[in-house]
Design a protein around this motif. Structure first.
Motif, PDB file in Angstrom:
ATOM      1  N   ARG A  82       0.835  -1.215   0.000  1.00 55.03           N
ATOM      2  CA  ARG A  82       0.000   0.000   0.000  1.00 55.03           C
ATOM      3  C   ARG A  82       0.862   1.253   0.000  1.00 55.03           C
ATOM      4  O   ARG A  82       0.532   2.252  -0.653  1.00 55.03           O
ATOM      5  N   GLU A  92       1.070   4.153  -2.943  1.00 56.25           N
ATOM      6  CA  GLU A  92       0.908   5.559  -2.570  1.00 56.25           C
ATOM      7  C   GLU A  92       2.117   6.387  -2.978  1.00 56.25           C
ATOM      8  O   GLU A  92       1.971   7.549  -3.397  1.00 56.25           O
ATOM      9  N   ASP A  93       3.317   5.805  -2.874  1.00 60.00           N
ATOM     10  CA  ASP A  93       4.555   6.550  -3.110  1.00 60.00           C
ATOM     11  C   ASP A  93       5.015   6.534  -4.560  1.00 60.00           C
ATOM     12  O   ASP A  93       5.871   7.346  -4.945  1.00 60.00           O
ATOM     13  N   SER A 134      -4.728   3.633   2.605  1.00 59.69           N
ATOM     14  CA  SER A 134      -3.381   4.049   3.011  1.00 59.69           C
ATOM     15  C   SER A 134      -2.790   3.036   3.983  1.00 59.69           C
ATOM     16  O   SER A 134      -3.513   2.389   4.741  1.00 59.69           O
TER      17      SER A 134
END
Length: 518
Positions: free
Chosen positions: A353, A357-358, A509
């Motif tokens: 996750r 996100e990154d 997240s």
């Protein structure tokens, strides 16, 4: 002249297509040959499981595994790094030693749970109590002071230590049915008693700790000979110990019959404070389309009841081996091939996750992701994860895989999007084409999933070798495919439980500060 030129061009096109097909066949054959004749799986499994051991997030062994993976990739000429994505409560397991001192002396089969507080070297010696049968929470509150200075047994005594298949093979039909009925009655009564107490197995330990218990004794049987589920403690000061079904049952019967056994528990551990958590990311750069990606995916962490061999050591070494083979026989891929060995999957897909996100640029340009995470067995199922046109490209790639690898695989398209379970779900939620290479059971759920028996000897290397071959070929074909994969989503059906239209799972997240006090 124009007609002659047309025929020349047509001939050139046919020859080029033929040579391209031959080249593809040769690469596929080279993948299978390298995997079969020069397999590194046994060595990788030994180094990861036997030498490094379990890979609980926040432990030194997890750090050692990440360092080892980077060194291993680099030895093969593959770029690799450990990418920090968060922090976690650091913890180091020490010696576990559980002895019954009275009415006789015997060393018991058990261990402290992950993140269990330490008893120190001297340990803790005390008698035991079992949970009472109560009619309501007030009665339980009145009983609570009796736990002070005692070990409390919080699990149900199992009526049999034999798995159902053993009963089915040897018992009479009448005896088997009688056992199941009696067991169900006992389970129902146990659950009702928890409701009467006003607690659940999730929060009872904290209450007992606050009431003065010196330790928690449990036995989370996995319904297989010698197998127990080993997860984490949820106490702050007192140890939580899991005992084998056999030893737990013996102690439980002694307490119930008034024998009053005495136990000594030494459960050493060390709190390490806040420590960084990582994903290991390895990259074979693409030559023609370097900004389009294939990901070979497996979670690297494990619980620490054993060495995490089939959950998910086998998935990790499958991806390591596939990457090694590709680097050797297909060193200049068309698209960039990434290997993601994710951290903290067991606590909620946190590593993957965080990566989603990154790294939106990778997610947005993902050609395909292949994930393996459910045991040592050969792959027997691939679904389209709800992508409407997944069959077009997955089917095309699978056709190039040798039949001895694909003969056991059943596919389902378009399927439904994963909502959890393993790291591919993190990418599916973001709308990226990510697929699970789902394996044959080999009694995974009862005997190795999160148990004290998940060790090297449970690995079936012939099946893992097949999986490495399959993964490498799928990655090669996904890299070479002239077309981008479609992300069009199928219309999802109605949920049979709610009667409502299903929706695509939402991106979630990660937990980036795990088990750390506010």
């Amino acid at each position: 002249m124009k007609k002659h030129l047309f025929h020349c061009l047509l001939t050139l096109f046919i020859c080029t297509s033929f040579l391209s097909a031959q080249t593809s066949d040769e690469v596929v054959a080279a993948i299978q040959k390298e995997a079969t004749e020069n397999s590194q799986l046994e060595r990788l499994a030994h180094e990861l499981m036997d030498v490094i051991g379990p890979r609980l997030v926040g432990t030194p062994q997890m750090d050692h595994a990440h360092e080892w993976a980077v060194e291993t990739f680099q030895k093969w000429g593959i770029e690799a790094e450990n990418e920090e994505w968060g922090k976690w409560r650091g913890w180091k397991r020490g010696i576990s030693h559980i002895d019954m001192l009275e009415p006789r002396l015997v060393t018991l089969d058990g261990m402290q749970l992950a993140w269990s507080p330490s008893t120190g070297k001297k340990g803790v010696t005390a008698n035991l109590v079992t949970l009472p049968s109560v009619s309501d929470s007030l009665e339980f509150v009145k009983w609570m002071p009796s736990v002070k200075g005692k070990f409390v047994m919080v699990s149900m005594e199992q009526p049999t230590g034999r798995p159902d298949e053993n009963w089915k093979e040897y018992a009479t039909e009448e005896s088997f049915e009688k056992m199941k009925e009696q067991r169900q009655e006992k389970v129902d009564a146990w659950r009702q008693n928890y409701r009467n107490m006003g607690y659940t197995p999730r929060n009872i330990n904290k209450a007992l700790e606050e009431a003065g218990a010196v330790g928690i004794i449990q036995s989370r049987w996995s319904e297989g000979f010698g197998a127990n589920k080993i997860f984490g403690a949820n106490t702050k000061k007192i140890p939580v110990i899991d005992l084998s079904l056999e030893d737990y049952g013996m102690l439980y019967r002694m307490v119930e019959h008034g024998t009053d056994p005495k136990l000594k528990v030494v459960a050493e551990s060390e709190e390490l404070g806040e420590v960084p958590t990582f994903n290991t990311i390895a990259t074979i750069p693409g030559t023609e389309l370097p900004d389009e990606y294939i990901i070979l995916s497996a979670h690297f962490d494990s619980w620490d009841g054993a060495t995490g061999a089939t959950d998910n050591g086998t998935g990790a070494i499958t991806m390591l081996e596939a990457a090694r083979i590709l680097k050797k026989v297909y060193p200049n891929p068309k698209r960039t091939i990434i290997v993601g060995l994710w951290g903290s999957e067991e606590q909620g897909l946190n590593g993957s996750r965080a990566y989603v996100e990154d790294h939106p640029e990778v997610v947005d340009n993902l050609q395909a992701l292949f994930n393996q995470d459910n045991g040592t067995g050969r792959v027997v199922s691939i679904t389209g994860q709800g992508f409407l046109n997944a069959y077009d490209y997955i089917g095309r790639w699978l056709q190039t895989v040798p039949e001895d690898i694909t003969q056991h695989i059943e596919s389902s398209f378009p399927g439904s999007p994963a909502r959890g379970g393993s790291d591919y779900a993190s990418f599916v939620a973001a709308g990226a084409p990510a697929f699970s290479l789902s394996s044959l059971s080999w009694d995974y759920w009862n005997y190795t999933w999160h148990t004290n028996l998940d060790t090297y000897d449970k690995i079936v290397f012939d099946d893992v070798r097949n999986n490495a071959i399959l993964t490498a070929i799928l990655a090669y074909q996904a890299s070479e495919d002239p077309e981008r994969t479609s992300r069009e989503k199928a219309v999802l059906g109605v949920d049979s439980r709610t009667g409502e239209q299903q929706t695509w799972p939402e991106v979630r997240s990660p937990e980036r500060a795990g088990m750390l006090e506010d």
